[in-house]
Design a protein around this motif. Structure first.
Motif, PDB file in Angstrom:
ATOM      1  N   MET A 117       0.844  -1.128   0.152  1.00 39.34           N
ATOM      2  CA  MET A 117      -0.171  -0.054  -0.019  1.00 39.34           C
ATOM      3  C   MET A 117       0.785   1.330   0.004  1.00 39.34           C
ATOM      4  N   PRO A 118       0.361   2.345  -0.368  1.00 34.94           N
ATOM      5  CA  PRO A 118       1.205   3.717  -0.747  1.00 34.94           C
ATOM      6  C   PRO A 118       1.468   4.037   0.989  1.00 34.94           C
ATOM      7  N   GLY A 119       2.346   4.891   1.160  1.00 28.03           N
ATOM      8  CA  GLY A 119       2.591   5.309   2.570  1.00 28.03           C
ATOM      9  C   GLY A 119       2.997   3.901   3.557  1.00 28.03           C
ATOM     10  N   MET A 120       2.276   3.991   4.533  1.00 33.43           N
ATOM     11  CA  MET A 120       2.660   3.073   5.359  1.00 33.43           C
ATOM     12  C   MET A 120       2.096   1.494   5.059  1.00 33.43           C
ATOM     13  N   ASN A 121       2.836   0.690   4.711  1.00 29.67           N
ATOM     14  CA  ASN A 121       2.707  -0.542   4.245  1.00 29.67           C
ATOM     15  C   ASN A 121       2.025  -1.529   5.393  1.00 29.67           C
ATOM     16  N   GLY A 122       1.493  -2.696   4.998  1.00 28.58           N
ATOM     17  CA  GLY A 122       0.755  -3.725   5.765  1.00 28.58           C
ATOM     18  C   GLY A 122       1.752  -4.199   6.689  1.00 28.58           C
ATOM     19  N   ILE A 123       3.053  -4.050   6.409  1.00 25.32           N
ATOM     20  CA  ILE A 123       3.876  -4.724   7.590  1.00 25.32           C
ATOM     21  C   ILE A 123       4.107  -3.641   8.920  1.00 25.32           C
ATOM     22  N   GLU A 124       4.206  -2.661   8.541  1.00 24.02           N
ATOM     23  CA  GLU A 124       4.411  -1.657   9.373  1.00 24.02           C
ATOM     24  C   GLU A 124       3.183  -1.362  10.284  1.00 24.02           C
ATOM     25  N   ALA A 125       2.181  -1.441   9.605  1.00 21.50           N
ATOM     26  CA  ALA A 125       0.787  -1.243  10.227  1.00 21.50           C
ATOM     27  C   ALA A 125       0.481  -2.618  11.112  1.00 21.50           C
ATOM     28  N   THR A 126       0.785  -3.479  10.593  1.00 24.75           N
ATOM     29  CA  THR A 126       0.697  -4.762  11.612  1.00 24.75           C
ATOM     30  C   THR A 126       1.655  -4.466  12.930  1.00 24.75           C
ATOM     31  N   GLU A 127       2.773  -4.213  12.607  1.00 29.52           N
ATOM     32  CA  GLU A 127       3.635  -4.025  13.934  1.00 29.52           C
ATOM     33  C   GLU A 127       2.953  -2.905  14.964  1.00 29.52           C
ATOM     34  N   ARG A 128       2.506  -1.864  14.310  1.00 32.05           N
ATOM     35  CA  ARG A 128       1.868  -0.675  14.929  1.00 32.05           C
ATOM     36  C   ARG A 128       0.582  -1.032  15.644  1.00 32.05           C
ATOM     37  N   ILE A 129      -0.174  -1.858  15.116  1.00 27.29           N
ATOM     38  CA  ILE A 129      -1.609  -2.169  15.802  1.00 27.29           C
ATOM     39  C   ILE A 129      -1.324  -3.133  16.754  1.00 27.29           C
ATOM     40  N   ASP A 144       1.792 -15.937  -3.624  1.00 25.92           N
ATOM     41  CA  ASP A 144       2.209 -16.745  -2.503  1.00 25.92           C
ATOM     42  C   ASP A 144       3.876 -16.646  -2.025  1.00 25.92           C
ATOM     43  N   LEU A 145       4.606 -16.192  -2.996  1.00 20.66           N
ATOM     44  CA  LEU A 145       5.988 -16.168  -2.441  1.00 20.66           C
ATOM     45  C   LEU A 145       6.326 -14.757  -2.631  1.00 20.66           C
ATOM     46  N   ASP A 146       5.366 -13.594  -1.924  1.00 22.45           N
ATOM     47  CA  ASP A 146       5.584 -12.388  -1.996  1.00 22.45           C
ATOM     48  C   ASP A 146       6.532 -12.175  -0.793  1.00 22.45           C
ATOM     49  N   GLU A 147       7.979 -11.530  -0.941  1.00 26.99           N
ATOM     50  CA  GLU A 147       8.613 -11.589   0.220  1.00 26.99           C
ATOM     51  C   GLU A 147       8.205 -10.773   1.256  1.00 26.99           C
ATOM     52  N   TYR A 148       7.193  -9.785   1.044  1.00 30.94           N
ATOM     53  CA  TYR A 148       6.672  -8.959   2.018  1.00 30.94           C
ATOM     54  C   TYR A 148       5.863  -9.733   3.021  1.00 30.94           C
ATOM     55  N   VAL A 149       5.445 -10.863   2.625  1.00 28.11           N
ATOM     56  CA  VAL A 149       4.628 -11.801   3.699  1.00 28.11           C
ATOM     57  C   VAL A 149       5.389 -12.140   4.630  1.00 28.11           C
ATOM     58  N   TYR A 150       6.880 -12.792   4.307  1.00 27.09           N
ATOM     59  CA  TYR A 150       7.478 -13.064   5.449  1.00 27.09           C
ATOM     60  C   TYR A 150       7.789 -12.086   6.472  1.00 27.09           C
ATOM     61  N   GLY A 151       7.954 -10.843   6.007  1.00 24.42           N
ATOM     62  CA  GLY A 151       7.877  -9.625   6.973  1.00 24.42           C
ATOM     63  C   GLY A 151       6.877  -9.632   7.861  1.00 24.42           C
ATOM     64  N   ALA A 152       5.467  -9.720   7.379  1.00 25.53           N
ATOM     65  CA  ALA A 152       4.447  -9.675   8.009  1.00 25.53           C
ATOM     66  C   ALA A 152       4.328 -10.764   9.071  1.00 25.53           C
ATOM     67  N   LEU A 153       4.843 -11.757   8.774  1.00 23.74           N
ATOM     68  CA  LEU A 153       4.951 -12.986   9.866  1.00 23.74           C
ATOM     69  C   LEU A 153       5.652 -12.668  10.883  1.00 23.74           C
ATOM     70  N   ILE A 167       2.542 -24.131   1.253  1.00 21.69           N
ATOM     71  CA  ILE A 167       2.779 -22.770   0.762  1.00 21.69           C
ATOM     72  C   ILE A 167       3.897 -22.177   1.905  1.00 21.69           C
ATOM     73  N   THR A 168       3.493 -22.284   3.136  1.00 24.94           N
ATOM     74  CA  THR A 168       4.357 -21.803   4.121  1.00 24.94           C
ATOM     75  C   THR A 168       5.665 -22.240   3.872  1.00 24.94           C
ATOM     76  N   ARG A 169       6.050 -23.299   3.711  1.00 27.36           N
ATOM     77  CA  ARG A 169       7.342 -24.095   3.558  1.00 27.36           C
ATOM     78  C   ARG A 169       8.075 -23.545   2.142  1.00 27.36           C
ATOM     79  N   ARG A 170       7.558 -23.193   0.964  1.00 25.63           N
ATOM     80  CA  ARG A 170       7.922 -22.559   0.035  1.00 25.63           C
ATOM     81  C   ARG A 170       8.340 -21.017   0.461  1.00 25.63           C
ATOM     82  N   LEU A 171       7.496 -20.515   1.028  1.00 22.11           N
ATOM     83  CA  LEU A 171       7.782 -19.134   1.653  1.00 22.11           C
ATOM     84  C   LEU A 171       8.943 -18.782   2.506  1.00 22.11           C
TER      85      LEU A 171
END
Length: 218
Positions: free
Chosen positions: A57-69, A87-96, A131-135
């Protein structure tokens, strides 16, 4: 009634998700946010049980928003389900690592979405093992040279349980594999979470790979 906050910067996707959820029994949509900053504000205002969180997302992305929330939320903290296109978006790892409870592909069907909200709202993590293992394996290949995480605080059995969790097995499957009760598996895992200061099953999977307890493709 499960309360849900929907976060996505694309209006049509956000409206479609919210509409589908509003039509489902047992779900109340308490807000819609178009970016991370608005998500943080609405999460504090509406205290949803589940948040569908877009990553890019523009501005604050989902990873930062998750951390703050999660940092500002009082118990019980919201369960954050990440929405991603790949399903292999590197950003997903950061969100986890930030504390998300699972992830869902945006091309999933309505039934899958509703089942995911129900599962996460009920306290489960939502991770298809393959999917988790692949990620995680994809990320682990990139960070293989980093300093490994120490697991000396864990007992032999706790390591065994953590390893099997990282391989995608459920508590029941682990109990069958180790010839122990499902309650005992939960006890070992809860102790592991406490010793390693982890907040979710997803973070435990990440630690298992980062520590070298489980190796990509192993």
């Amino acid at each position: 009634m499960t309360t849900v906050l929907v976060v996505d910067d694309q209006f049509l996707i956000r409206a479609g998700l919210a509409g589908l959820l509003r039509a489902a029994p047992g779900i109340e949509v308490v807000g819609e946010a178009c970016d991370g900053a608005e998500a943080v504000a609405l999460a504090a205002e509406t205290t949803p049980e589940v948040i569908l969180m877009d990553i890019r997302m523009p501005g604050m992305n989902g990873i930062e928003a998750t951390e703050r929330i999660l940092a500002q939320a009082a118990d019980p903290t919201p369960r954050i389900l990440v929405l991603t296109t790949f399903d292999l978006d590197e950003y997903v790892y950061g969100a986890l690592r930030a504390g998300a409870c699972g992830f869902l592909l945006k091309d999933s069907g309505p039934e899958r979405l509703l089942a995911a909200v129900a599962a996460v709202g009920g306290g489960d993590a939502l991770f298809a093992p393959s999917i988790t293992r692949r990620l995680v394996e994809a990320y682990a290949r990139q960070t293989a040279s980093e300093q490994p995480i120490a697991l000396e605080a864990l007992t032999r059995r706790e390591r065994e349980v953590l390893k099997l969790i990282a391989r995608g097995l459920s508590n029941l499957e682990i109990a069958d594999r180790l010839y122990i009760s499902e309650a005992t598996v939960k006890t070992h895992f809860n102790r592991t979470m406490t010793k390693l200061d982890l907040g979710s099953r997803a973070q435990a999977v990440v630690v298992a790979y980062e520590s070298g307890l489980v190796t990509p493709g192993g």
